[in-house]
Design a protein around this motif. Structure first.
Motif, PDB file in Angstrom:
ATOM      1  N   ARG A   1       0.821  -1.212   0.000  1.00 12.79           N
ATOM      2  CA  ARG A   1       0.000   0.000   0.000  1.00 12.79           C
ATOM      3  C   ARG A   1       0.859   1.268   0.000  1.00 12.79           C
ATOM      4  N   THR A   2       1.953   1.240   0.738  1.00 12.16           N
ATOM      5  CA  THR A   2       2.827   2.413   0.759  1.00 12.16           C
ATOM      6  C   THR A   2       3.352   2.722  -0.640  1.00 12.16           C
ATOM      7  N   ALA A   3       3.686   1.694  -1.394  1.00 10.35           N
ATOM      8  CA  ALA A   3       4.166   1.904  -2.762  1.00 10.35           C
ATOM      9  C   ALA A   3       3.106   2.574  -3.615  1.00 10.35           C
ATOM     10  N   VAL A   4       1.857   2.125  -3.478  1.00  9.76           N
ATOM     11  CA  VAL A   4       0.762   2.748  -4.230  1.00  9.76           C
ATOM     12  C   VAL A   4       0.567   4.192  -3.762  1.00  9.76           C
ATOM     13  N   GLN A   5       0.665   4.421  -2.464  1.00 12.36           N
ATOM     14  CA  GLN A   5       0.512   5.783  -1.936  1.00 12.36           C
ATOM     15  C   GLN A   5       1.585   6.726  -2.462  1.00 12.36           C
ATOM     16  N   GLN A   6       2.778   6.214  -2.661  1.00 10.75           N
ATOM     17  CA  GLN A   6       3.857   7.053  -3.194  1.00 10.75           C
ATOM     18  C   GLN A   6       3.517   7.572  -4.593  1.00 10.75           C
ATOM     19  N   LEU A   7       2.958   6.720  -5.435  1.00 15.98           N
ATOM     20  CA  LEU A   7       2.559   7.176  -6.770  1.00 15.98           C
ATOM     21  C   LEU A   7       1.388   8.149  -6.677  1.00 15.98           C
ATOM     22  N   TYR A   8       0.486   7.886  -5.759  1.00 16.39           N
ATOM     23  CA  TYR A   8      -0.658   8.779  -5.535  1.00 16.39           C
ATOM     24  C   TYR A   8      -0.182  10.191  -5.200  1.00 16.39           C
ATOM     25  N   ARG A   9       0.832  10.270  -4.340  1.00 23.46           N
ATOM     26  CA  ARG A   9       1.347  11.585  -3.943  1.00 23.46           C
ATOM     27  C   ARG A   9       2.014  12.312  -5.109  1.00 23.46           C
ATOM     28  N   LEU A  10       2.487  11.555  -6.087  1.00 24.06           N
ATOM     29  CA  LEU A  10       3.083  12.166  -7.280  1.00 24.06           C
ATOM     30  C   LEU A  10       2.030  12.588  -8.290  1.00 24.06           C
ATOM     31  N   GLY A  11       0.768  12.307  -8.008  1.00 23.89           N
ATOM     32  CA  GLY A  11      -0.302  12.659  -8.930  1.00 23.89           C
ATOM     33  C   GLY A  11      -0.513  11.648 -10.037  1.00 23.89           C
ATOM     34  N   ILE A  12       0.073  10.451  -9.893  1.00 26.43           N
ATOM     35  CA  ILE A  12      -0.085   9.388 -10.891  1.00 26.43           C
ATOM     36  C   ILE A  12      -1.356   8.603 -10.573  1.00 26.43           C
ATOM     37  N   VAL A  13      -2.206   8.448 -11.564  1.00 30.56           N
ATOM     38  CA  VAL A  13      -3.474   7.748 -11.380  1.00 30.56           C
ATOM     39  C   VAL A  13      -3.256   6.250 -11.597  1.00 30.56           C
ATOM     40  N   VAL A  14      -3.628   5.439 -10.597  1.00 33.28           N
ATOM     41  CA  VAL A  14      -3.519   3.987 -10.694  1.00 33.28           C
ATOM     42  C   VAL A  14      -4.918   3.412 -10.901  1.00 33.28           C
ATOM     43  N   VAL A  15      -5.117   2.752 -12.031  1.00 34.35           N
ATOM     44  CA  VAL A  15      -6.404   2.152 -12.380  1.00 34.35           C
ATOM     45  C   VAL A  15      -6.294   0.644 -12.182  1.00 34.35           C
ATOM     46  N   ASN A  16      -7.251   0.056 -11.471  1.00 30.94           N
ATOM     47  CA  ASN A  16      -7.163  -1.363 -11.119  1.00 30.94           C
ATOM     48  C   ASN A  16      -8.457  -2.106 -11.419  1.00 30.94           C
ATOM     49  N   ALA A  17      -8.327  -3.282 -11.995  1.00 28.71           N
ATOM     50  CA  ALA A  17      -9.467  -4.169 -12.217  1.00 28.71           C
ATOM     51  C   ALA A  17      -9.961  -4.694 -10.876  1.00 28.71           C
ATOM     52  N   ALA A  18     -11.244  -4.521 -10.596  1.00 24.76           N
ATOM     53  CA  ALA A  18     -11.782  -4.875  -9.279  1.00 24.76           C
ATOM     54  C   ALA A  18     -11.723  -6.366  -9.011  1.00 24.76           C
ATOM     55  N   GLY A  19     -11.873  -7.188 -10.047  1.00 19.95           N
ATOM     56  CA  GLY A  19     -11.845  -8.629  -9.862  1.00 19.95           C
ATOM     57  C   GLY A  19     -13.034  -9.312 -10.503  1.00 19.95           C
ATOM     58  N   ASN A  20     -12.905 -10.612 -10.693  1.00 18.48           N
ATOM     59  CA  ASN A  20     -13.943 -11.401 -11.369  1.00 18.48           C
ATOM     60  C   ASN A  20     -14.611 -12.392 -10.427  1.00 18.48           C
ATOM     61  N   ASP A  21     -14.873 -11.971  -9.211  1.00 21.88           N
ATOM     62  CA  ASP A  21     -15.522 -12.819  -8.225  1.00 21.88           C
ATOM     63  C   ASP A  21     -16.700 -12.052  -7.637  1.00 21.88           C
ATOM     64  N   SER A  22     -17.903 -12.384  -8.112  1.00 20.82           N
ATOM     65  CA  SER A  22     -19.087 -11.642  -7.680  1.00 20.82           C
ATOM     66  C   SER A  22     -19.492 -11.957  -6.251  1.00 20.82           C
ATOM     67  N   SER A  23     -18.870 -12.961  -5.648  1.00 17.01           N
ATOM     68  CA  SER A  23     -19.230 -13.326  -4.275  1.00 17.01           C
ATOM     69  C   SER A  23     -18.544 -12.460  -3.233  1.00 17.01           C
ATOM     70  N   VAL A  24     -17.604 -11.623  -3.650  1.00 13.22           N
ATOM     71  CA  VAL A  24     -16.898 -10.756  -2.707  1.00 13.22           C
ATOM     72  C   VAL A  24     -17.007  -9.313  -3.162  1.00 13.22           C
ATOM     73  N   GLY A  25     -16.711  -8.392  -2.270  1.00 14.73           N
ATOM     74  CA  GLY A  25     -16.722  -6.972  -2.592  1.00 14.73           C
ATOM     75  C   GLY A  25     -15.318  -6.409  -2.685  1.00 14.73           C
ATOM     76  N   VAL A  26     -15.220  -5.161  -3.096  1.00 17.89           N
ATOM     77  CA  VAL A  26     -13.933  -4.490  -3.242  1.00 17.89           C
ATOM     78  C   VAL A  26     -13.092  -4.549  -1.968  1.00 17.89           C
ATOM     79  N   PRO A  27     -13.674  -4.417  -0.764  1.00 20.28           N
ATOM     80  CA  PRO A  27     -12.838  -4.486   0.447  1.00 20.28           C
ATOM     81  C   PRO A  27     -12.086  -5.798   0.609  1.00 20.28           C
TER      82      PRO A  27
END
Length: 845
Positions: free
Chosen positions: A667-693
């Protein structure tokens, strides 16, 4: 008031009173120092001794409460883990059989798939004892005559409920292999559907001729729903062992009572008994949701004595680890069907070493025969394979099982590297036994148990981290700049040294990560350019809105660097060393939807003038780990503004099961890019039995989690259901309402498939979206892997228009979406449940 009603009320009151009294007691496992008096220890705590472990200083105690301090003579004290065997359901068979060396069902289709008959010509398991720790076995069953050796009953007439003085509630207990919900769901619907059609189709006439049975039509077969949860489970597993390894002896060890109740202490005790009484193979068709220390210690004892332990991976359709299958020394087994497709219920990922048939398995059942599904039965099949190998060789068994398995990743593209080494082949295994057998392909990332990520305190430099690893005897894979962490390979003995290092904050397993898309159809040559339906849906590129001047990093399996429809940047990175070239195809398909050129061939992407940067973090099977993902993010962090055009967008069509705080380095690595203003786009997943969390990195507030929709109205051949409409939530998509405060949830939806077809049998299949194929031409693919790059292209065009700031871009993306409040439309059939928000579908400027 009737006498019957009065009796029922009194019975309920008695049960409630018993439960209230029982809840006051707890059951603990106590390890004492040498010569300590366990009876005195129990008395000092106001408790009683319930059981003991032979030749070991461990005891089971019932106590009124957990003491705040350990009394003298006690080395450790842990709560015992209760187990509940769920209600079993399946279809009964009307059959007659007689005793003999081979049960009549030994040549059923599932066993033929593994070449069982040919394997038995080379090995029958003679000289091997298989211990099965389970519920009670019908020892008089004809199919088991001559196959059983002396076992042991660890329950007797007083089951765990009596012994512990506490009621075992399923809600608070761990579970055996067939988890109640998922197993019953398939038993009551899809399992019966398979029984009435495909199962009978698979049962060939020659098989029926060979059997001595008369099958009932499955549609009229009696339905098994035993009121006793433990009833039948042990007999069914033993029936499989007898059919596949007919000359091996089965040691039935009863550790679960007739209600299906047991506990970790009894399982551990049974494992040790098996080892001390000559078992060479132990089958555990059971599982814990947590790492039960007593079972783990018993398995270590077994392995140290050259006993192979096999366990069921679980039936929750989840990648969450189930123990003991997930222990590194255990052969965890998942389930597949006759087409080598992952069973809908089977777990995958870390718990799976190999897979085996587990759908519609015919076997013995108390008083008759039955057909059932579950990883319990797959585990039994694998245990029989181990017995066949062990009859021929005493070493190299794990390698033989792995090296001779049939790789089924291509048949299961949604689960690359997550079904272990593949589906077992009995003939190949016994043919290779005794030879120098080595595993020729890379082990699944989910089984790399020696890999860890170590987080150090802020300010700990690279050289200090490297020195700490060297002192622990660890080899360093990555020493990051983006976060004060190392990715290492370390022996167990070295872990303790790192844990004692005052600069170390956290040591975590290097978890497996997987691509989140799957191919729906094969490829074809491309002589003219095609605009994918999803590109049209979000907005075809136009002059001034085509991604010009924006770099987009594709974190994936690489990119086809020779593809003439992609102008890939010369600066590339591979976490595996060597070329960034795509050896899987997933990354090329993703890159095409972002950046395929607007020319006369292939397809056109959403942002054809953006510059794709190849960042390879997944291998040829579509598999990586947290450490390879962080390595890719690290390369972007150190190079984003050194390349032209600068990297402003990252696409990650990948993920794993997890939670927001399960890996601070990631998560810290992702936060570092966030602070640089870089947008990270992620596929939520292919399992309808679970949610994003429940998905990483989709649950991170710093990323844009993308769900999948259809573009077009589908077709139907089902007389009961109408066609699925356009802009419907894909049947497979992971979802989750966006929380504007926490920023967790689906940022926006986007097309992940052209449409969905309702089949003649009323099932659903995806019509994939056209995209680029590795090696040239086009292919069709579907999944949130396809949705994410469409949004990454939209974000590139927003940045081209002068928009900056991650949250500002998120706000624009949501506020300018099309069909807000209307789409995604509900999926009327499988899996998807409306999450409370119709966020709309992404729209390019």
């Amino acid at each position: 008031m009737s006498a019957k009603r009065l009796f029922l009320i009194l019975l309920v009151l008695m049960l409630v009173a018993f439960s209230m009294d029982a809840s006051a007691a707890i059951t603990v496992i106590v390890e004492t120092s040498k010569n300590a008096d366990i009876n005195s220890i129990a008395a000092s705590l106001g408790g009683t001794v319930l059981d003991s472990m032979p030749d070991d200083s461990k005891y089971l105690l019932s106590l009124p409460s957990m003491p705040s301090t350990l009394p003298s003579g006690v080395k450790s004290m842990t709560l015992d883990t209760p187990l509940v065997l769920p209600r079993f359901r399946g279809s009964a068979l009307s059959a007659t059989g007689s005793g003999g060396p081979l049960p009549w069902y030994a040549n059923q289709p599932a066993f033929n798939l593994m070449n069982a008959a040919s394997a038995r010509a080379k090995s029958t398991g003679r000289g091997v004892i298989i211990a099965d720790i389970n519920s009670q076995v019908d020892v008089s069953h004809p199919a088991l005559q001559g196959h059983l050796t002396t076992g042991h009953d660890f329950i007797g007439n007083s089951g765990p409920k009596t012994r512990t003085g506490a009621t075992l509630e399923q809600s608070s207990a761990s579970f055996l292999d067939q988890s109640t919900s998922s197993f019953l769901d398939q038993s009551t619907s899809s399992f019966l559907d398979q029984s009435t059609s495909s199962f009978l189709d698979q049962s060939t006439s020659s098989f029926l001729d060979q059997s001595t049975s008369s099958f009932l039509d499955q549609s009229t077969a009696s339905f098994l729903e035993s009121g006793s949860a433990g009833h039948g489970h042990g007999t069914m597993v033993a029936g499989i062992l007898a059919a596949l390894a007919p000359d091996a002896l089965i040691m039935p060890l009863r550790a679960f009572d007739d209600s299906g109740a047991g506990d970790a202490f009894q399982v551990g005790k049974a494992i040790r008994y098996a080892v001390r009484n000559g078992a060479q193979v132990i089958n555990l068709s059971l599982g814990f949701t947590s790492d039960a220390a007593e079972v783990s210690a018993a398995i270590d004892f077994a392995v140290a004595n050259n006993v192979v332990v096999v366990a069921a991976a679980g039936n929750s359709n989840s990648s969450d680890p189930q123990y003991p299958a997930a222990f590194p020394s255990v052969i965890g087994v998942g389930s597949t069907d006759l087409k080598d497709v992952k069973a809908s219920f089977s777990n995958y990922g870390q718990s799976v070493f190999v897979s085996a048939p587990g759908v519609n398995i015919i076997t013995a059942y108390p008083g008759g025969y039955a057909v059932g599904s579950g990883t319990s039965f797959s585990s039994a099949i694998a245990a029989a394979e181990v017995a066949l190998i062990r009859s021929l060789a005493t070493t190299g068994i794990y390698n033989t099982v792995a090296a001779t398995a049939v790789n089924v990743d291509s048949i299961n593209p949604a689960y690359p590297g997550q079904l272990g080494y593949g589906r077992i082949d009995l003939l190949a295994a016994v043919s290779a036994s005794g030879q120098t057998t080595s595993v020729t392909r890379q082990p699944p990332a989910s089984r790399n148990f020696s890999r860890h990520i170590v987080r150090f305190k802020t300010g700990t430099g690279n050289s200090d981290r490297a020195a700490a690893a060297a002192k622990a005897g660890a080899s360093v894979h990555f020493n990051y700049d983006i976060v004060e962490s190392l990715a290492i390979d370390v022996p167990p003995s070295g872990l303790q040294g790192l844990l004692n290092n005052p600069d170390v904050m956290e040591i975590l397993p290097d978890r497996g990560v997987f691509s989140t898309g799957f191919a729906a159809a094969g490829g074809s040559p491309s002589s003219t350019q095609v605009t994918p339906s999803g590109v049209t849906a979000v907005g075809a590129p136009v002059t001034g809105s085509d991604g010009s001047g924006v770099g987009v990093a594709i974190l994936d399996t690489g990119i086809d660097l020779a593809n003439s429809d992609l102008a890939v940047a010369s600066q590339t990175y591979s976490a595996f060393g060597g070329s960034c070239n795509d050896d899987n195809g997933h990354g090329t398909a993703v890159a095409g939807l972002v950046s395929a050129l607007n020319n006369t061939i292939g397809i056109v992407g959403v942002a054809p003038n953006s510059k794709p940067y190849c960042v390879k973090v997944l291998d040829s099977t579509g598999t990586g780990t947290d450490s390879t993902i962080i390595a890719g993010l690290n390369w972007i962090y150190t190079n984003w503004n050194l390349v032209t055009p600068n990297i402003k967008v990252v696409n990650m069509s990948l993920g794993r099961a997890g939670t927001i705080n399960d890996d601070s380095s990631y998560r810290t690595a992702v936060q570092q890019l966030y602070r640089l203003g870089i947008v990270v786009v992620n596929a939520a997943g292919n399992d309808s039995s679970v949610g994003v969390p429940s998905r990483v990195p989709a649950t991170y507030p710093e990323v844009f989690a993308i769900a999948s929709t259809t573009v077009l109205k589908g077709t139907t051949s089902c007389k009961l259901n109408s066609a699925i409409i356009a802009n419907a939530a894909s049947w497979y998509t992971t979802d989750g309402k966006f929380d504007p405060t926490t920023k967790i949830g689906i940022t926006i939806s986007a097309p992940g498939e052209d449409s969905e077809t309702v089949t003649l049998t009323c099932g659903i299949s995806s019509v994939g979206m056209v995209t680029l194929q590795k090696g040239g031409g086009t292919m069709r693919a579907s999944g949130t892997s396809i949705s994410a790059p469409l949004v990454a292209g939209v974000v590139a065009r927003l940045i081209q228009k002068g928009n900056t700031g991650v949250e500002n871009i998120r706000s624009i993306l949501r506020s300018t979406a099309q069909l807000v409040g209307t789409a995604p439309n509900n999926s009327p059939y499988v899996g998807y449940t409306f999450d409370g928000e119709r966020e709309g579908i992404a729209k390019a400027p």
